[in-house]
Motif scaffolding. Structure first.
Motif, PDB file in Angstrom:
ATOM      1  N   PHE A 115       0.825  -1.213   0.000  1.00 43.22           N
ATOM      2  CA  PHE A 115       0.000   0.000   0.000  1.00 43.22           C
ATOM      3  C   PHE A 115       0.857   1.260   0.000  1.00 43.22           C
ATOM      4  O   PHE A 115       0.616   2.182  -0.794  1.00 43.22           O
ATOM      5  CB  PHE A 115      -0.932   0.001   1.208  1.00 43.22           C
ATOM      6  N   LEU A 116       1.841   1.325   0.864  1.00 44.53           N
ATOM      7  CA  LEU A 116       2.675   2.518   0.939  1.00 44.53           C
ATOM      8  C   LEU A 116       3.440   2.724  -0.363  1.00 44.53           C
ATOM      9  O   LEU A 116       3.572   3.855  -0.850  1.00 44.53           O
ATOM     10  CB  LEU A 116       3.644   2.407   2.120  1.00 44.53           C
ATOM     11  N   THR A 117       3.951   1.643  -0.944  1.00 44.43           N
ATOM     12  CA  THR A 117       4.691   1.750  -2.201  1.00 44.43           C
ATOM     13  C   THR A 117       3.777   2.202  -3.335  1.00 44.43           C
ATOM     14  O   THR A 117       4.131   3.100  -4.114  1.00 44.43           O
ATOM     15  CB  THR A 117       5.334   0.401  -2.558  1.00 44.43           C
ATOM     16  N   GLU A 118       2.606   1.601  -3.441  1.00 50.77           N
ATOM     17  CA  GLU A 118       1.680   1.960  -4.512  1.00 50.77           C
ATOM     18  C   GLU A 118       1.132   3.372  -4.325  1.00 50.77           C
ATOM     19  O   GLU A 118       0.842   4.062  -5.312  1.00 50.77           O
ATOM     20  CB  GLU A 118       0.557   0.943  -4.602  1.00 50.77           C
ATOM     21  N   THR A 119       1.000   3.809  -3.088  1.00 51.16           N
ATOM     22  CA  THR A 119       0.580   5.190  -2.845  1.00 51.16           C
ATOM     23  C   THR A 119       1.590   6.164  -3.442  1.00 51.16           C
ATOM     24  O   THR A 119       1.220   7.148  -4.097  1.00 51.16           O
ATOM     25  CB  THR A 119       0.420   5.449  -1.335  1.00 51.16           C
ATOM     26  N   MET A 120       2.867   5.890  -3.248  1.00 47.33           N
ATOM     27  CA  MET A 120       3.912   6.739  -3.827  1.00 47.33           C
ATOM     28  C   MET A 120       3.941   6.596  -5.342  1.00 47.33           C
ATOM     29  O   MET A 120       4.058   7.597  -6.066  1.00 47.33           O
ATOM     30  CB  MET A 120       5.275   6.395  -3.217  1.00 47.33           C
ATOM     31  N   TYR A 121       3.853   5.372  -5.835  1.00 45.99           N
ATOM     32  CA  TYR A 121       3.857   5.144  -7.289  1.00 45.99           C
ATOM     33  C   TYR A 121       2.716   5.899  -7.954  1.00 45.99           C
ATOM     34  O   TYR A 121       2.902   6.573  -8.983  1.00 45.99           O
ATOM     35  CB  TYR A 121       3.744   3.650  -7.578  1.00 45.99           C
ATOM     36  N   ASN A 122       1.516   5.799  -7.377  1.00 46.18           N
ATOM     37  CA  ASN A 122       0.336   6.436  -7.974  1.00 46.18           C
ATOM     38  C   ASN A 122       0.459   7.954  -7.959  1.00 46.18           C
ATOM     39  O   ASN A 122       0.043   8.630  -8.914  1.00 46.18           O
ATOM     40  CB  ASN A 122      -0.925   5.989  -7.242  1.00 46.18           C
ATOM     41  N   PHE A 123       1.030   8.515  -6.892  1.00 49.34           N
ATOM     42  CA  PHE A 123       1.267   9.960  -6.861  1.00 49.34           C
ATOM     43  C   PHE A 123       2.231  10.355  -7.976  1.00 49.34           C
ATOM     44  O   PHE A 123       1.987  11.320  -8.713  1.00 49.34           O
ATOM     45  CB  PHE A 123       1.836  10.379  -5.505  1.00 49.34           C
ATOM     46  N   ASN A 124       3.321   9.628  -8.113  1.00 53.97           N
ATOM     47  CA  ASN A 124       4.306   9.944  -9.154  1.00 53.97           C
ATOM     48  C   ASN A 124       3.687   9.859 -10.539  1.00 53.97           C
ATOM     49  O   ASN A 124       3.936  10.709 -11.404  1.00 53.97           O
ATOM     50  CB  ASN A 124       5.485   8.973  -9.048  1.00 53.97           C
ATOM     51  N   GLN A 125       2.868   8.850 -10.746  1.00 54.33           N
ATOM     52  CA  GLN A 125       2.208   8.680 -12.040  1.00 54.33           C
ATOM     53  C   GLN A 125       1.210   9.805 -12.308  1.00 54.33           C
ATOM     54  O   GLN A 125       1.134  10.345 -13.421  1.00 54.33           O
ATOM     55  CB  GLN A 125       1.500   7.324 -12.078  1.00 54.33           C
ATOM     56  N   GLU A 126       0.465  10.192 -11.269  1.00 47.93           N
ATOM     57  CA  GLU A 126      -0.524  11.259 -11.419  1.00 47.93           C
ATOM     58  C   GLU A 126       0.136  12.589 -11.761  1.00 47.93           C
ATOM     59  O   GLU A 126      -0.329  13.328 -12.645  1.00 47.93           O
ATOM     60  CB  GLU A 126      -1.333  11.393 -10.125  1.00 47.93           C
ATOM     61  N   ILE A 127       1.241  12.907 -11.083  1.00 39.98           N
ATOM     62  CA  ILE A 127       1.900  14.190 -11.328  1.00 39.98           C
ATOM     63  C   ILE A 127       2.600  14.177 -12.681  1.00 39.98           C
ATOM     64  O   ILE A 127       2.634  15.211 -13.376  1.00 39.98           O
ATOM     65  CB  ILE A 127       2.878  14.535 -10.193  1.00 39.98           C
ATOM     66  N   LYS A 128       3.140  13.065 -13.074  1.00 36.36           N
ATOM     67  CA  LYS A 128       3.716  12.976 -14.416  1.00 36.36           C
ATOM     68  C   LYS A 128       2.647  13.278 -15.469  1.00 36.36           C
ATOM     69  O   LYS A 128       2.863  14.074 -16.395  1.00 36.36           O
ATOM     70  CB  LYS A 128       4.313  11.597 -14.665  1.00 36.36           C
ATOM     71  N   GLN A 129       1.479  12.661 -15.312  1.00 33.66           N
ATOM     72  CA  GLN A 129       0.386  12.904 -16.256  1.00 33.66           C
ATOM     73  C   GLN A 129      -0.065  14.361 -16.209  1.00 33.66           C
ATOM     74  O   GLN A 129      -0.323  14.976 -17.251  1.00 33.66           O
ATOM     75  CB  GLN A 129      -0.783  11.972 -15.930  1.00 33.66           C
ATOM     76  N   PHE A 130      -0.110  14.931 -15.014  1.00 33.02           N
ATOM     77  CA  PHE A 130      -0.492  16.331 -14.858  1.00 33.02           C
ATOM     78  C   PHE A 130       0.509  17.247 -15.570  1.00 33.02           C
ATOM     79  O   PHE A 130       0.115  18.174 -16.291  1.00 33.02           O
ATOM     80  CB  PHE A 130      -0.566  16.669 -13.367  1.00 33.02           C
ATOM     81  N   LEU A 131       1.794  16.988 -15.394  1.00 30.66           N
ATOM     82  CA  LEU A 131       2.814  17.805 -16.046  1.00 30.66           C
ATOM     83  C   LEU A 131       2.729  17.700 -17.566  1.00 30.66           C
ATOM     84  O   LEU A 131       2.881  18.688 -18.280  1.00 30.66           O
ATOM     85  CB  LEU A 131       4.202  17.384 -15.569  1.00 30.66           C
ATOM     86  N   ARG A 132       2.483  16.506 -18.047  1.00 27.96           N
ATOM     87  CA  ARG A 132       2.429  16.285 -19.498  1.00 27.96           C
ATOM     88  C   ARG A 132       1.148  16.855 -20.113  1.00 27.96           C
ATOM     89  O   ARG A 132       1.192  17.585 -21.107  1.00 27.96           O
ATOM     90  CB  ARG A 132       2.511  14.787 -19.791  1.00 27.96           C
ATOM     91  N   GLU A 133       0.004  16.521 -19.536  1.00 24.18           N
ATOM     92  CA  GLU A 133      -1.271  16.791 -20.181  1.00 24.18           C
ATOM     93  C   GLU A 133      -1.877  18.147 -19.808  1.00 24.18           C
ATOM     94  O   GLU A 133      -2.458  18.817 -20.664  1.00 24.18           O
ATOM     95  CB  GLU A 133      -2.254  15.665 -19.855  1.00 24.18           C
ATOM     96  N   GLU A 134      -1.757  18.566 -18.559  1.00 22.30           N
ATOM     97  CA  GLU A 134      -2.386  19.819 -18.154  1.00 22.30           C
ATOM     98  C   GLU A 134      -1.444  21.013 -18.274  1.00 22.30           C
ATOM     99  O   GLU A 134      -1.868  22.114 -18.623  1.00 22.30           O
ATOM    100  CB  GLU A 134      -2.911  19.709 -16.719  1.00 22.30           C
ATOM    101  N   ILE A 135      -0.176  20.792 -17.980  1.00 24.11           N
ATOM    102  CA  ILE A 135       0.793  21.884 -18.090  1.00 24.11           C
ATOM    103  C   ILE A 135       1.486  21.878 -19.440  1.00 24.11           C
ATOM    104  O   ILE A 135       1.792  22.923 -19.999  1.00 24.11           O
ATOM    105  CB  ILE A 135       1.830  21.807 -16.940  1.00 24.11           C
ATOM    106  N   GLY A 136       1.728  20.703 -19.991  1.00 25.78           N
ATOM    107  CA  GLY A 136       2.424  20.608 -21.269  1.00 25.78           C
ATOM    108  C   GLY A 136       3.932  20.622 -21.145  1.00 25.78           C
ATOM    109  O   GLY A 136       4.650  20.946 -22.103  1.00 25.78           O
ATOM    110  N   ALA A 137       4.440  20.257 -19.964  1.00 21.96           N
ATOM    111  CA  ALA A 137       5.890  20.223 -19.753  1.00 21.96           C
ATOM    112  C   ALA A 137       6.504  19.081 -20.553  1.00 21.96           C
ATOM    113  O   ALA A 137       5.992  17.963 -20.561  1.00 21.96           O
ATOM    114  CB  ALA A 137       6.198  20.055 -18.271  1.00 21.96           C
ATOM    115  N   LYS A 138       7.622  19.359 -21.201  1.00 19.86           N
ATOM    116  CA  LYS A 138       8.244  18.382 -22.098  1.00 19.86           C
ATOM    117  C   LYS A 138       9.507  17.764 -21.506  1.00 19.86           C
ATOM    118  O   LYS A 138      10.150  16.937 -22.142  1.00 19.86           O
ATOM    119  CB  LYS A 138       8.569  19.064 -23.433  1.00 19.86           C
ATOM    120  N   GLN A 139       9.878  18.162 -20.308  1.00 21.44           N
ATOM    121  CA  GLN A 139      11.106  17.666 -19.709  1.00 21.44           C
ATOM    122  C   GLN A 139      10.944  16.237 -19.194  1.00 21.44           C
ATOM    123  O   GLN A 139       9.831  15.764 -18.947  1.00 21.44           O
ATOM    124  CB  GLN A 139      11.537  18.566 -18.539  1.00 21.44           C
ATOM    125  N   LEU A 140      12.075  15.559 -19.019  1.00 19.25           N
ATOM    126  CA  LEU A 140      12.073  14.268 -18.350  1.00 19.25           C
ATOM    127  C   LEU A 140      11.741  14.484 -16.876  1.00 19.25           C
ATOM    128  O   LEU A 140      12.009  15.546 -16.314  1.00 19.25           O
ATOM    129  CB  LEU A 140      13.435  13.588 -18.491  1.00 19.25           C
TER     130      LEU A 140
END
Length: 757
Positions: free
Chosen positions: A322-347
């Motif tokens: 649970f703790l690991t997946e909580t962190m994984y899901n946050f990282n995945q959500e923010i990556k998607q947010f940066l890509r799709e809502e902000i349009g950030a192109k960086q790694l």
């Protein structure tokens, strides 16, 4: 005391086609306590008081040409086809020699100076380690620090002009201070762990990212989200739900997480009644699982052995997952947010922290990072112990420390990393941290092992001045020395040759020596991997933990990290591990490690490491007792007890045919009037420690131990030696002794750089 005959080593080495060390004299091992005493001996020194660099066109040592004219001129940094490495916009491979810098807090003119200074010394990446949250009288949690953003805009503009890329680190939970009107944290003492699950904090965090990345940078005309000079965005710095700071979650904050845990369990098992059955009625005092009122085991329990089939074992596995997946899901959500809502192109790099137990939990932490492209981990080396009233940030009289070169302690080498397959890995913070005196070894070792193992970026920590730093107060007024500094003679002073040979690819990357596959269920059950990293120190959060490295529980000797790349993959598929025969490369009896590329030899019994390639050769360590050291094209004879010598081609030709070579020298630097004495003391665990006490931390300027080294090079066409000052300007020219096959010279006592032509 043991004796090692270097002729015998050489015979064995030839059989392996490794470095040629034949004909070296036999010598005796000096006790490490003797090695630690080197700085108490009365040695001749020279004053390091460099002129301000004015970037004179006559400088003979300027690596600015290695950088692009403008960082990002061919597009954004992206991943190589196999996902392991960085490439430029045009697809060409790029390696980063990087620093952490706080000069972004200074003026635009100082930043311009700083950027040029760094580029000249081989740097092509800087990290902006800031805190984008508004600091003072911030009426709402959503506000950002606009001054910090303005400073970052200037930082980007000035670095970009010198071909230097940036890594952005905008959030650091440990250093963030709450304000009363925020109402976050609710009951916890700090922000540790909250960002991974607190939706209110996450929403504020997303707003900070928008305010940081979307507005136009007035100094470039480009928003940061569209800025190709920014290579990497780090989501957060040094936080994890699998570290000891998990205990800081209290009251309503902890209840918020436990409610998410309840919902997660119901989704996994169907009902809480089924959870009770799976857990075999195991409960924690004060909870009621059937009613959904759950508690977490303290993180200590995740570090202890437990039968995975027992009720507690199954419950611990669920908590870990649970703790690991909580962190994984946050990282995945923010990556998607940066890509799709902000349009950030960086790694994107999810995190860079460690866990409460590298054996049982590090792989779970790394798995949570795989939601993004780049893996990161902060790792320092400090020589063992630094104990004092303010030892987390300053060096003062009365401090106790151990002065152990990493050359005697390869298990603590910061680059011993298990890399996640198909992901680049960076070390966003690291250094050989004072009062450790053995620092000249570090740029050399970082360069050669970063090259060997394919680590993609090592960020030295840190600089606060545009150019050099002389010994001075840690905070500007406390009688002390700064601790977290790198712009010193034996750290930054030894960048040029190390950066040059790393960035030019003079050292081979090895084939993978260990490829481990780990099933996710093994991560949740905290099964011991076949190989793991060792524990590392943190001055702020490790006081109550035992950081003694324990290699005995590894199935594979962790020295494999120094033979070649070590990789891991995570999935529930059944895949076999692949391990080369390491016996040919690790000689535990004689304490010798050889790289799979046959270019590097580390003798950790004697405390020396040698590099032997066509275009770069050198040695670091305790050299005086060795006698002559023979490499392919060099013979080195040192009367310095400890020194680092690198000879590297500056025209991309082999040393024996090069028309321009750089010779770089390092010894030991201490402040003027530095004094220390040998002492013993008992640590918190009652163990007797032997080390040193600082009697006088000294004053400016730096004083460097004189060179006493003779060098012979198999290149008779070289005619003259130009001795350079710290800015690369020739201050003297010497003729070389030569015959039909080689040249030789006694290196001057007070120089770091020599150009041979």
């Amino acid at each position: 005391m043991k004796k090692i005959n270097y002729l015998a080593i050489a015979i064995f080495t030839v059989l392996l086609n490794a470095c040629q060390l034949e004909n070296n004299k036999a010598f005796k091992t000096k006790a490490i306590t003797k090695a630690e005493s080197i700085n108490t001996m009365k040695t001749e020194t020279w004053e390091f008081k460099p002129e301000r660099d004015r970037y004179d066109k006559n400088s003979l040592l300027d690596l600015r040409y290695l950088n692009e004219k403008v960082a990002g001129e061919t597009g954004f940094i992206h991943l190589s086809p196999d996902g392991k490495d960085f490439v430029k916009g045009n697809g060409q491979s790029i390696r980063f020699w990087a620093v952490n810098s706080y000069v972004w807090r200074k003026s635009y003119q100082e930043l311009e100076d700083h950027a040029r200074f760094l580029a000249k010394r081989g740097v092509n990446m800087v990290r902006w380690h800031g805190q984008i949250v508004g600091k003072n009288n911030n009426k709402t949690l959503k506000n950002i620090d606009k001054k910090a953003r303005e400073q970052l805009w200037q930082y980007v503009a000035t670095m970009k002009k010198e071909g230097i890329y940036l890594t952005l680190s905008p959030y650091y939970a440990h250093a963030l201070k709450s304000q009363d009107n925020w109402q976050i944290p609710r009951d916890s003492k700090d922000f540790s762990g909250l960002l991974f699950f607190d939706t209110e904090l996450q929403q504020a965090y997303k707003n900070w990212l928008k305010e940081l990345l979307i507005p136009i940078n007035p100094y470039t005309g480009i928003s940061l989200k569209d800025e190709a000079a920014i290579a990497i965005i780090q989501l957060q710095n040094e936080d994890s739900l699998l570290f000891w700071t998990f205990k800081n979650l209290k009251g309503r904050d902890l209840e918020l997480l436990s409610n998410k845990y309840r919902d997660w369990l119901i989704k996994k098992y169907g009902s809480l009644e089924q959870v009770v059955k799976i857990w075999k009625n195991v409960s924690i005092e004060g909870e009621n699982v059937k009613e959904g009122k759950l508690k977490f085991y303290e993180i200590w329990h995740l570090t202890q052995p437990e039968n995975p089939n027992s009720g507690k074992g199954k419950r611990l596995a669920d908590q870990t997952q649970f703790l690991t997946e909580t962190m994984y899901n946050f990282n995945q959500e923010i990556k998607q947010f940066l890509r799709e809502e902000i349009g950030a192109k960086q790694l994107i790099n999810a995190g860079n922290w460690k866990t409460a137990d590298p054996l049982k939990l590090n792989d779970a932490e790394r798995y949570s990072y795989t939601a993004t492209e780049v893996i990161g981990v902060n790792r320092y080396y400090n020589g063992g112990i630094h104990k004092g009233e303010k030892s987390n940030w300053a060096i003062i009289n009365g401090d106790k420390f151990t002065n152990r070169s990493v050359l005697f302690d390869p298990y603590s080498f910061p680059l011993n990393l298990k890399q996640v397959a198909n992901h680049p890995i960076i070390i966003p913070e690291s250094s050989w941290v004072p009062p450790l005196g053995y620092q000249s070894e570090s740029p050399f070792l970082v360069s050669i092992f970063q090259s060997l193992t394919g680590i993609d970026g090592f960020y030295w920590f840190a600089m606060k001045e545009p150019q050099w730093r002389q010994p001075s107060s840690a905070n500007g007024y406390l009688p002390s020395l700064g601790k977290w500094v790198i712009n010193t003679p034996e750290l930054l002073g030894n960048f040029p040759a190390a950066a040059l040979m790393y960035r030019q690819g003079y050292i081979q990357q090895g084939e993978t020596v260990v490829r481990e596959h780990r099933k996710l269920t093994d991560l949740w059950n905290r099964q011991i991997p076949i190989i793991s990293e060792t524990k590392t120190f943190d001055p702020n959060r490790d006081q109550d933990t035992n950081n003694n490295n324990n290699q005995s529980r590894n199935k594979i000797n962790p020295l494999a990290f120094l033979v070649g790349p070590v990789e891991v993959t995570y999935s529930n598929n059944n895949k076999e591990n692949k391990i080369i025969n390491l016996n040919s490369y690790i000689n535990k009896k004689d304490k010798i490690i050889r790289s799979i590329t046959e270019e590097i030899t580390w003798d950790y019994g004697q405390g020396i490491c040698l590099l032997n390639t066509a275009k770069a050769q050198g040695v670091t360590g305790f050299l005086k007792e060795v006698g002559e050291i023979k490499l392919n094209d060099l013979i080195i004879k040192s009367n310095n007890k400890y020194a680092t010598i690198i000879v590297v081609s500056m025209d991309n030709k082999p040393i024996k045919r090069s028309e321009k070579l750089l010779v770089q020298l390092g010894t030991v630097a201490r402040p003027t009037e530095w004094k220390q004495k040998e002492i013993t003391w008992k640590d918190k665990q009652g163990n007797l420690q032997k080390g040193l006490e600082i009697i006088n931390y000294g004053k400016a300027p730096w004083r460097i131990e004189n060179n006493d080294i003779h060098l012979t090079i198999n290149n008779p066409q070289l005619k003259k030696a130009m001795l350079l000052d710290s800015n690369g300007l020739a201050k003297q020219t010497m003729n070389l002794k030569s015959d039909s096959s080689q040249i030789s010279l006694q290196l001057p006592t007070d120089v770091k750089y020599i150009i041979l032509e």
